[in-house]
Design an enzyme around this catalytic site. Structure first.
Site, short mmCIF file in Angstrom:
data_model
loop_
_atom_site.label_atom_id
_atom_site.label_comp_id
_atom_site.label_asym_id
_atom_site.label_seq_id
_atom_site.Cartn_x
_atom_site.Cartn_y
_atom_site.Cartn_z
N LYS A 1 1.15 4.37 -2.82
CA LYS A 1 0.92 5.79 -2.55
C LYS A 1 2.16 6.62 -2.88
CE LYS A 1 -3.37 5.67 -1.38
NZ LYS A 1 -4.39 6.35 -2.20
N TYR B 1 0.84 -1.20 0.00
CA TYR B 1 0.00 0.00 0.00
C TYR B 1 0.87 1.25 0.00
CZ TYR B 1 -3.37 3.50 1.62
OH TYR B 1 -4.15 4.62 1.74
#
Length: 244
Positions: free
Chosen positions: A154, A150
């Site tokens: 980002k 994750y």
């Protein structure tokens, strides 16, 4: 405030959490908003709450055909596009030794591929003076245990804004990132757990979890002409978590 009067906006992941808060704030400031998301019942309820200044289009940001339907609906309204909030995202906690190709694909398909093609497909509709807002995260700047995939997704989103600011030079269209810290949303509480997430919020200098409306307030600033000299930038709404 009516900084967005007459503007048309798209918010992906707009049915709940930060996305819905963005959409609600955009409507409050005078915009018409297209909500886009995977859960039809949640999306319809969100659009009903926003009333006549919102429309719902169901689909996934990782599905290019669904994105085509979204922007066909925007085009059919005939008012162009002024604000594009590529907010749809997903994530799961998995330590390095347990990461699978499926986990990687799920995360990058939505967070990276979805962001890329949301912006690419919406761009032809955008008018000069338009604002693209990408949803980043403090995790793109920090090391976070069991959240590396994750976090990497980002970090990619953050660099999209830097590179696209150059690609969009001369168009009058700006692109910036709003990066929330620990914010009280259904997804975050489900992924991280209420107790652990509350503790993370308490560890920030402000000492609590953020509210989606606080992130939405910054998104409205980035959507408006108040941020007219900003592009390629990242604005943190994180209680100070990534700033110390």
């Amino acid at each position: 405030m009516n900084r967005l009067n007459g503007k048309t906006a798209v918010v992906t992941g707009g049915g709940s959490g930060i996305g819905f808060a963005m959409a609600e704030r955009f409507v409050d400031e005078g915009a018409f908003v297209f909500l886009f998301g995977r859960r039809g019942d949640v999306l319809d309820a969100a659009a009903a709450k926003l009333g006549s200044h919102a429309a719902a289009v169901q689909g996934s940001a990782s599905d290019l055909g669904d994105l085509d339907r979204l922007f066909a609906a925007v085009s059919a309204r005939g008012a162009g596009l002024d604000i594009l909030a590529a907010n749809a995202g997903t994530g799961e906690l998995l330590p390095l030794g347990e990461i699978t190709p499926e986990h990687f694909d799920r995360t990058f398909d939505v967070n990276v591929k979805g962001t890329l093609f949301t912006v690419q497909k919406g761009l032809p509709l955008m008018r000069a003076g338009g604002s693209i807002i990408l949803t980043g995260s403090t995790t793109g700047e920090m090391g976070t245990p069991s959240f590396s995939v994750y976090s990497a997704s980002k970090a990619a989103v953050r660099n999209f804004a830097r590179s696209w600011a150059l690609d969009l030079k001369g168009t009058g269209i700006r692109v910036n990132v709003v990066s929330p810290g620990p914010t009280r949303t259904e997804l975050a509480l489900d992924v991280i757990g209420t107790e652990s997430f509350e503790a993370l919020g308490a560890s920030t200098p402000i000492g609590r979890l953020g509210d989606p409306a606080e992130v939405a307030a910054v998104a409205a600033f980035l959507a408006s002409s108040d941020s007219s000299f900003m592009t390629g930038a990242e604005v943190f709404v994180d209680g100070g978590l990534a700033q110390i």
